[in-house]
Design a protein around this motif. Structure first.
Motif, PDB file in Angstrom:
ATOM      1  N   PHE A  82     -21.246  54.342 -20.459  1.00 58.82           N
ATOM      2  CA  PHE A  82     -21.681  52.994 -20.812  1.00 58.82           C
ATOM      3  C   PHE A  82     -21.873  52.880 -22.322  1.00 58.82           C
ATOM      4  CE2 PHE A  82     -22.827  53.718 -16.459  1.00 58.82           C
ATOM      5  CZ  PHE A  82     -22.508  52.527 -15.833  1.00 58.82           C
ATOM      6  N   VAL A  83     -21.713  51.647 -22.800  1.00 56.64           N
ATOM      7  CA  VAL A  83     -21.846  51.369 -24.230  1.00 56.64           C
ATOM      8  C   VAL A  83     -23.089  50.519 -24.448  1.00 56.64           C
ATOM      9  CG1 VAL A  83     -20.788  50.226 -26.209  1.00 56.64           C
ATOM     10  CG2 VAL A  83     -19.369  51.479 -24.591  1.00 56.64           C
ATOM     11  N   GLY A  85     -28.984  60.328 -19.451  1.00 55.71           N
ATOM     12  CA  GLY A  85     -27.643  60.508 -19.994  1.00 55.71           C
ATOM     13  C   GLY A  85     -27.620  61.266 -21.302  1.00 55.71           C
ATOM     14  N   ARG A  86     -26.395  61.417 -21.828  1.00 57.19           N
ATOM     15  CA  ARG A  86     -26.215  62.060 -23.140  1.00 57.19           C
ATOM     16  C   ARG A  86     -25.189  61.259 -23.938  1.00 57.19           C
ATOM     17  NH1 ARG A  86     -21.552  65.485 -23.347  1.00 57.19           N
ATOM     18  NH2 ARG A  86     -20.498  65.510 -21.327  1.00 57.19           N
ATOM     19  N   VAL A  87     -25.330  61.281 -25.255  1.00 55.43           N
ATOM     20  CA  VAL A  87     -24.423  60.542 -26.139  1.00 55.43           C
ATOM     21  C   VAL A  87     -23.103  61.300 -26.254  1.00 55.43           C
ATOM     22  CG1 VAL A  87     -24.054  59.670 -28.476  1.00 55.43           C
ATOM     23  CG2 VAL A  87     -26.320  59.485 -27.428  1.00 55.43           C
ATOM     24  N   ILE A  88     -22.021  60.654 -25.854  1.00 53.43           N
ATOM     25  CA  ILE A  88     -20.678  61.244 -25.970  1.00 53.43           C
ATOM     26  C   ILE A  88     -20.123  61.016 -27.364  1.00 53.43           C
ATOM     27  CG2 ILE A  88     -18.289  61.076 -25.108  1.00 53.43           C
ATOM     28  CD1 ILE A  88     -20.077  62.205 -23.047  1.00 53.43           C
ATOM     29  N   ALA A 122     -23.337  53.285 -29.302  1.00 55.20           N
ATOM     30  CA  ALA A 122     -22.980  54.613 -28.793  1.00 55.20           C
ATOM     31  C   ALA A 122     -22.365  54.523 -27.407  1.00 55.20           C
ATOM     32  CB  ALA A 122     -24.215  55.512 -28.762  1.00 55.20           C
ATOM     33  N   LEU A 123     -21.561  55.542 -27.106  1.00 50.87           N
ATOM     34  CA  LEU A 123     -20.999  55.723 -25.766  1.00 50.87           C
ATOM     35  C   LEU A 123     -21.800  56.834 -25.098  1.00 50.87           C
ATOM     36  CD1 LEU A 123     -18.742  55.199 -23.649  1.00 50.87           C
ATOM     37  CD2 LEU A 123     -17.388  56.949 -24.830  1.00 50.87           C
TER      38      LEU A 123
END
Length: 716
Positions: A153-154, A209-212, A193-194
């Motif tokens: 997700f963005v 989640g984690r930032v890709i 961020a994605l």
């Protein structure tokens, strides 16, 4: 012979629980037919009057719970959806969640947030139907998430001391994503961020989640364009290893390769493309033959000569399936070395092509054709504007060839409409953009004769290639091929269009032959041309049409009035065209038919990716519209009502085609109700109506870039 006596214990009266189990088993065995309670009672051995009455009462209960349907008085049929259903989970902009069953797209079932099991928009889920309360809509509970549609997700990062949240622009998730500090990947507050969801514990309010990837500062043009692509699951950068592979391809064409091909290098050839194009994937040649006919060559870049099936570049192109065109950039399907250099039909360079070559008379009747691999050398690169000037003035480079091709194209077009093709010439909104990506002006792009010249010859080539493979003698089976198909219009939507346009004084045929219906639609589109309601009626007419898709099953192309049609002419930017080139080569060389199921899956993937690319393009236009209007807060414009929903009106500004919303709360002079059938809002007390197509004055109230949303106030 005496009948066997029934054992005494079998005469024991069945209790309700036994009857329910027996009836459930009965309907699980018999899903397609309807039965009355006597037939069911007889089958399950409910013989006493009391048992039969109990069966009737249980059937009434099952009907209330939607397990069975009463299809006619006293006749019950299994509700084939059963108590458990599989389908798609949807989060709507209204804040409600719905489940859309596989077997009935129209039959949406409400899912309360507490019963959603953290399902996300688009997830494939299994639900259990809940007991339906009288007067309430059907309701279900998610019992299993079968497949996640989206895990990335963005949004914009909000970083605290030991953790962060990804705050999303659209409400496709009920909650923001929690990100532990060590999963931030260098992101700071305000970064776009994605983020990938790694888990969503059952009792946790937020997914983790984690930032890709950090896309850049929210509001910066690059970050926002990359965010749009990421939001639709589309790539926003090209992998270096694929570009490195493309760089290894030699740019020298060997004499051996040229010797295998038909040579067009000395025949007048040119390209006509948009001003800013770099990938010229089609060219036209023209010469007069000794037999008095015209030879028109439609030359298409021979991409599959350079890209081999299954290699690194091919796999990347197959996954992308299409180039994506945003307002300010192109995200290519193939590496730039291929799309802009090796396969681009640039002037004064020898290029390899796949060509459809036609022999035509002066009335554009095709007397013969051939499909060949060729080598060309383009004499000139025209822009559409340059070619249009030659058509209008009769002066310029290669004027004889341009004017002859224009004349032939106009005759091809006339025949196409005689056969029932539909003329959807939509006005496209384009932006003048400065060096920072900011829109500084709006202009409208219309199809002129130069555009139509190219269009007609591309259509002719595509149709001819499809016929070459698909049109076989009676009794023979055509080999598997990739077609571009377009189904008949939805009859209900066509009827709705007919009813809607009547209020403007227009009529269309909704019944009769395909040609008669399509001709009446064309007459409508001609009648509304340059009228205030043109865009509105064109939009609703398009909505009545089916979507064109790729398929191995040919049903023809309704909108173009072709029995056979494919995509052959743009292999630089569409993967189906590469598939068509490969199949052509295989079949011309005498190869066997390919696996239909495998190619059908590929067609579906390409259709899905095409839709995603179109959605991303629309989102980028919407973003630029909001950005363009952001310094015009408080200004009043003339607009037309372009959409009506239960939560308000949509209005499109006439001057620049920017669309915004007038929320229901702004209409505070009455309580307005949504009349879906008549495309209007109607005041309960005053009976005042706001109808689709009505002209109104609006004031720009708000420009929300994060949500890509304009809010308008109504000005009386």
């Amino acid at each position: 012979m005496a009948k066997n006596k029934i054992p005494q214990k079998s005469k024991k009266r069945k209790n309700k629980s036994d009857l329910v189990t027996s009836i459930l088993n009965f309907f699980n065995r018999n899903t397609s037919k309807a039965f009355n309670y006597k037939q069911i009672a007889s089958d399950i051995g409910a013989k006493t009057e009391a048992e039969r009455l109990a069966v009737r009462a249980i059937l009434d209960d099952m009907k209330e719970d939607s397990f069975v349907l009463e299809v006619s008085r006293g006749k019950f049929k299994s509700n084939t959806r059963g108590l458990f259903l599989e389908g798609r989970f949807e989060r709507r902009s209204s804040g409600k969640n719905f489940f859309v069953p596989d077997d009935n797209e129209e039959d949406n079932i409400f899912i309360a947030e507490r019963n959603s099991a953290h399902a996300m928009n688009g997830d494939r889920v299994r639900i259990q139907m809940l007991a339906q309360r009288k007067g309430r809509e059907p309701e279900g509970e998610v019992v299993e998430i079968i497949e996640r549609k989206q895990t990335r997700f963005v949004g914009t990062l909000n970083v605290q001391k030991h953790f962060a949240f990804l705050e999303m622009d659209s409400k496709i998730l009920a909650n923001d994503i929690f990100i532990p500090a060590d999963n931030l990947n260098g992101g700071v507050t305000g970064d776009k961020a994605l983020v990938e969801i790694e888990e969503w514990p059952k009792k946790a309010k937020n997914p983790v989640g984690r930032v890709i990837d950090v896309l850049g500062k929210a509001g910066s043009n690059n970050a926002e364009m990359h965010a749009i692509l990421a939001e639709f699951g589309l790539p926003y950068k090209y992998p270096e290893y694929v570009e490195e592979e493309a760089d290894k391809i030699p740019d020298v064409i060997s004499e051996e390769e040229i010797a295998k091909r038909e040579d067009f290098r000395k025949i007048t050839t040119f390209t006509i493309d948009p001003r800013d194009a770099k990938d010229f994937d089609d060219a036209l040649s023209l010469r007069k033959l000794d037999n008095g006919l015209w030879e028109v060559g439609v030359h298409i870049a021979d991409v599959t000569h350079y890209v081999q099936k299954g290699d690194i570049i091919d796999k990347e192109g197959e996954e992308r399936a299409t180039s994506v065109y945003l307002v300010d950039r192109t995200i290519p399907m193939l590496p730039e070395r291929l799309s802009n250099v090796l396969c681009s039909l640039r002037p004064n360079e020898e290029k390899l092509c796949y060509s459809a070559i036609f022999e035509m008379d002066d009335d554009a009747n095709v007397k013969d054709y051939r499909i060949k691999r060729t080598v060309i050398n383009s004499d000139r690169r025209f822009t559409y504007e340059e070619a249009q000037e030659i058509i209008e003035t009769g002066e310029g480079d290669f004027k004889e060839e341009v004017l002859k091709l224009d004349s032939l194209a106009k005759k091809l077009r006339e025949k196409r409409f005689d056969y029932g093709a539909i003329a959807f010439d939509r006005v496209e909104v384009r932006f003048d953009i400065d060096e920072t990506g900011k829109p500084v002006g709006v202009f409208f792009k219309e199809q002129k004769d130069a555009n139509k010249l190219i269009e007609e010859f591309m259509l002719l080539a595509n149709r001819t290639v499809a016929e070459f493979i698909g049109k076989v003698p009676k009794g023979k089976k055509a080999k598997t091929f990739v077609y571009r198909i377009h189904d008949l219009p939805n009859p209900d939507k066509l009827q709705n269009l007919s009813e809607f346009i009547r209020r403007f004084g227009y009529k269309i045929k909704t019944k009769g032959s395909k040609v008669a219906v399509s001709k009446s639609i064309n007459e409508l589109l001609d009648d509304v041309h340059n009228r205030p309601e043109q865009e509105l009626i064109s939009t609703i007419a398009i909505r009545a049409m089916a979507k064109a898709v790729y398929s191995t099953t040919n049903i023809g192309h309704y909108g173009l009035a072709f029995d056979y049609y494919t995509h052959f002419t743009s292999p630089i930017r569409r993967y189906p065209d590469m598939m068509v080139h490969r199949l052509l080569t295989q079949y011309i060389d005498g190869g066997r038919s390919v696996n239909k199921e495998k190619y059908e899956e590929e067609c579906k993937h390409c259709s899905d990716m095409e839709q995603l690319a179109a959605n991303a393009e629309r989102a980028s236009i919407k973003y630029k519209q909001v950005e363009f209007m952001s310094d015009k807060i408080g200004r009043v414009f003339e607009a037309v009502i372009s959409g009506i929903t239960e939560w308000g009106l949509y209005a499109e500004i006439i001057e620049n085609k920017c669309e915004g919303m007038i929320p229901m709360r702004v209409l505070d002079d009455d309580f307005y109700e949504f009349d879906e059938k008549n495309y209007c809002l109607r005041g309960r007390r005053t009976k005042k109506e706001y109808r689709l197509g009505d002209k109104i004055n609006i004031k720009v109230a708000k420009a929300n870039l994060e949500r890509k949303q304009l809010d308008f106030d109504l000005v009386e």
